[in-house]
Design an enzyme around this catalytic site. Structure first.
Site: not given
Length: 407
Positions: A29, A31, A117
Site C-alpha cells: 500500500d 501513504d 514512530d
C-alpha cells in the site's frame, strides 16, 4: 501527489512504501504526506473521506486501492494550535499519564519526520525530483537493518503504548535487530498497554498475526513479555505447558504458510489456538464436576472468551467459528453412526480437522484421531456410512444397570 503539487502543495510518498522500495521489495500500500489540511485534500478529491478523531487522515479511493493521505504533523506540545490559513480545530490533548488523546497539530516536513514512530518509516520520496528526504537517520538504520524509535523511547511509548507492538512487528517482518535503547524501554513501559482500548488492540492483533510473520512476531511478544497484556491467560498457560506453547507456535506457523501460498486465513483459527489451553482446562474441570462434555465445553468457551474480551475485543464473527472449532474437537471423538459419516461435509469440519492435527503435532494425545479422520474423509459418503455402520456406537456410554428381583 501530482494533483496536490499542481494545487501548490508539497506531497511525498512516505513510510513503508519508501522503506520497502529501498529494500527491493514490493509495497502493498501507499501513504502520502502533504502540507495540505484534511479539508483541502477532501476538496481536491471527490473520491475521498476524512476519517479518525485522534489522528485525522484522508482516504482517497481509486477503484479497490485506498491511498492514505496525512497532513504534516507538528509538535503536539504546541497545545491548541490555530495557524493562519490552515483551518480550525487543530490541537492536541494528552491524558494525565501522558497518553496522546488527540493530535491534530499541523507542521512542516521536518517536524512531521520527527513525529513518526520508527526511523525506517520516516523516509520521504519526492516523485517530482526523484529525491529521498531523511531527517532522522532512517537510511543509516535501513542499511544496518535496525529498528529504532525516533526520540526518547520511554517518552514515545508513553504517548502511544501501541508503538511497542509496532517495534516488534516491524522487527519480525523485516528481520531487523531492535536498537538496544528501543528494546530496553519496553520492559518499563509494557504495563501502559492496559490503557489501550480493547477494540484498538484487536486492530493491532490483526496486523501482528495476519501479515505473514505471525510466528516470528509471537516469539517476540512472548520474549518481551507483551503477550501478557493481550492474552494474559494464554501467557500463563504457555509458560507452564510445553504442549500449549507448541500448539500456539504451530498455529502461527501454519498461518504463515497459508499466507505465503495465498490461501485464505481467518483470525478465528489463531484465536482458537491462543485460547484453547485455557478452554480445554476449564472444560475438563467442569466435566469432573459432573457436566456432560459438550455443555462443559460451551460453558468453558463462554467464560474464557468473556475474560479475554476485557483485554482485547473479539467480534462475534470470529468468536462463533472459534467456539465451533472447539466443540468439534469433541464431535471428532465419535467415529460411529451416521453423524460421524456426515461430519466430513459440515462447513466447519476442515478447520476443526486442521486444528486437531495441530493439537497432535503439539503433543496432545488424541488416540490416533488425526490419522483416522485423514483416511476417513477421503471416502465417498456411501463408503463412510458402510464403515461406521459396523462400529459400535459410543463405547463411552454407561452400561445399563441390571434389574435384580428381590425375593
Amino acid at each position: 501527489m501530482a494533483r496536490l503539487r499542481g494545487d501548490g502543495h508539497q506531497a511525498y510518498l512516505v513510510g513503508g512504501a519508501v522503506r520497502d522500495l529501498l529494500l527491493g521489495g514490493r509495497p502493498k500500500d501507499f501513504d502520502v504526506a502533504t502540507d495540505a489540511t484534511p479539508e483541502t485534500i477532501h476538496a481536491l478529491f471527490r473520491n475521498s473521506r476524512i476519517i479518525g478523531r485522534r489522528f485525522r487522515i484522508v482516504h482517497v479511493r481509486f477503484g479497490r486501492e485506498i491511498i492514505e493521505v496525512t497532513t504534516f504533523r507538528g509538535h503536539h506540545s504546541s497545545g491548541d494550535n490555530h495557524r493562519k490559513g490552515r483551518g480550525g480545530n487543530h490541537h492536541s490533548r494528552q491524558s494525565a499519564k501522558g497518553l496522546l488523546l488527540r493530535d491534530n497539530v499541523y507542521g512542516t516536513l521536518e517536524e512531521d519526520a520527527v513525529r513518526r514512530d520508527l526511523t525506517v518509516n520516516a523516509l520521504y520520496y519526492d516523485a517530482g525530483t526523484f529525491e529521498v528526504f531523511d531527517h532522522v537517520s532512517g537510511l543509516t538504520d535501513l542499511a544496518q537493518r535496525t529498528v529504532r524509535i525516533i526520540g526518547d523511547p520511554a517518552t514515545r511509548y508513553t504517548e502511544d503504548p501501541v508503538r511497542m507492538l509496532r517495534v516488534l512487528r516491524f522487527a519480525s517482518k523485516l528481520q531487523f535487530d531492535i536498537d538496544p535503547d528501543t528494546a530496553s524501554a519496553i520492559g518499563q513501559c509494557a504495563h501502559l498497554l492496559r490503557e489501550i482500548p480493547p477494540a484498538r488492540l484487536f486492530d493491532e492483533f490483526l496486523k501482528l498475526f495476519l501479515a505473514g510473520n505471525a510466528l516470528a512476531t509471537f516469539d517476540q511478544l512472548f520474549a518481551k513479555d507483551l503477550l501478557a497484556y493481550l492474552f494474559p491467560e494464554t501467557d500463563y498457560q504457555i509458560r507452564n505447558s510445553p504442549t500449549a506453547l507448541a500448539l500456539v507456535r504451530a498455529a502461527m506457523d501454519s498461518t504463515d504458510q497459508r499466507i505465503a501460498i495465498d490461501k485464505p486465513v481467518t483470525p478465528a483459527f489463531i484465536l482458537a489456538a491462543l485460547l484453547w489451553p485455557s478452554t480445554q482446562q476449564r472444560a475438563l474441570e467442569l466435566q469432573e464436576r459432573g457436566e456432560p462434555p459438550i455443555p462443559a465445553m460451551n460453558a468453558a468457551a463462554q467464560q474464557v472468551i468473556s475474560e479475554a474480551a476485557r483485554h482485547i475485543s473479539i467480534p462475534k464473527r470470529f468468536s462463533q467459528p472459534m467456539r465451533e472449532i472447539w466443540e468439534y474437537q469433541l464431535r471428532l471423538q465419535s467415529r460411529s453412526g451416521r453423524r460421524a459419516a456426515e461430519l466430513v461435509d459440515q462447513r466447519r469440519f476442515r478447520a476443526a480437522y486442521d486444528f486437531l492435527l495441530l493439537r497432535e503435532e503439539a503433543g496432545d494425545d488424541t488416540g490416533g484421531l488425526g490419522s483416522w479422520w485423514t483416511q476417513f474423509q477421503q471416502l465417498p459418503l456411501s463408503e463412510r456410512l458402510e464403515k461406521v455402520a459396523g462400529q459400535k456406537r459410543g463405547t463411552h456410554r454407561r452400561p445399563k444397570k441390571r434389574r435384580v428381583n428381590k425375593a
